[in-house]
Design an enzyme around this catalytic site. Sequence first.
Site, PDB file in Angstrom:
ATOM      1  N   GLU A 100     103.678 149.850  26.174  1.00 14.21           N
ATOM      2  CA  GLU A 100     104.333 149.930  24.864  1.00 14.21           C
ATOM      3  C   GLU A 100     105.799 150.350  24.948  1.00 14.21           C
ATOM      4  O   GLU A 100     106.537 150.229  23.977  1.00 14.21           O
ATOM      5  CB  GLU A 100     103.577 150.903  23.955  1.00 14.21           C
ATOM      6  CG  GLU A 100     103.607 152.350  24.384  1.00 14.21           C
ATOM      7  CD  GLU A 100     102.801 153.251  23.465  1.00 14.21           C
ATOM      8  OE1 GLU A 100     103.179 154.430  23.340  1.00 14.21           O
ATOM      9  OE2 GLU A 100     101.810 152.794  22.865  1.00 14.21           O
ATOM     10  N   GLN A 140      98.468 153.559  29.706  1.00  9.05           N
ATOM     11  CA  GLN A 140      97.171 153.565  30.391  1.00  9.05           C
ATOM     12  C   GLN A 140      96.335 154.766  29.967  1.00  9.05           C
ATOM     13  O   GLN A 140      95.107 154.670  29.841  1.00  9.05           O
ATOM     14  CB  GLN A 140      97.364 153.555  31.908  1.00  9.05           C
ATOM     15  CG  GLN A 140      96.051 153.417  32.675  1.00  9.05           C
ATOM     16  CD  GLN A 140      96.256 153.235  34.157  1.00  9.05           C
ATOM     17  OE1 GLN A 140      97.231 152.619  34.593  1.00  9.05           O
ATOM     18  NE2 GLN A 140      95.352 153.761  34.965  1.00  9.05           N
TER      19      GLN A 140
END
Length: 211
Positions: A100, A140
């Site tokens: 992101e 993650q």
Amino acid sequence: MDAVLNTAGKKLKRKSQNELSRPSREQAEAAVRVLLAWAGDDPVREGLLDTPRRVAKAYEQIFGGYFEDPAEHLKRTFDDVGGYKDIVMVRAIPFHSHCEHHVLPFVGMAHIAYYPAEGVVGLSKLARVVDIFAKRLQTQENLTAQITSAIDEQLAPRGLAVMLEAEHQCMTMRGVQKPGVSTITTQFTGLFQDEPAEQAKFMTMVRGGGL
């Protein structure tokens, strides 16, 4: 003062996906043209004329997880398992997601194990859950937590273990440019969280050592 801060905080709360105003396909393609021009190329040259349409179409696929509910895939369980109550593992589930922070891919494997409580879920459904959350802009760490939370809430297993290992292109293509570096994240609930021996058992199975 506290009341003012609380009011301001409520206004700044992130809107849910349903409340977000999604731009049109035409707006998305126009944005791609701007980025192509900003990168230094000519968006109207022959090779790039159809690129905005292709990029928008690709985004619909690689970010399709925003429009799926993982809970729908975990609703149906099977009780007719002959009284089986031991560990169930689905190992080495391939996934690809996008960071992101830079919108660059990270690719890897997910490993999921759980101790059933009432019943078991179809094995493919666990892979579905991984895909749904992976097909969103992610870190993650957050991806690991979301997979764990969804499975834990729907199945309420006696214990759940989730491990993700991935290579991030934001470390390979830019920045420190270190290919081959893996990032590993884990999250445990229930028996796996309370008993170190269960975590060791999970890790052994992940690495292919069986029991």
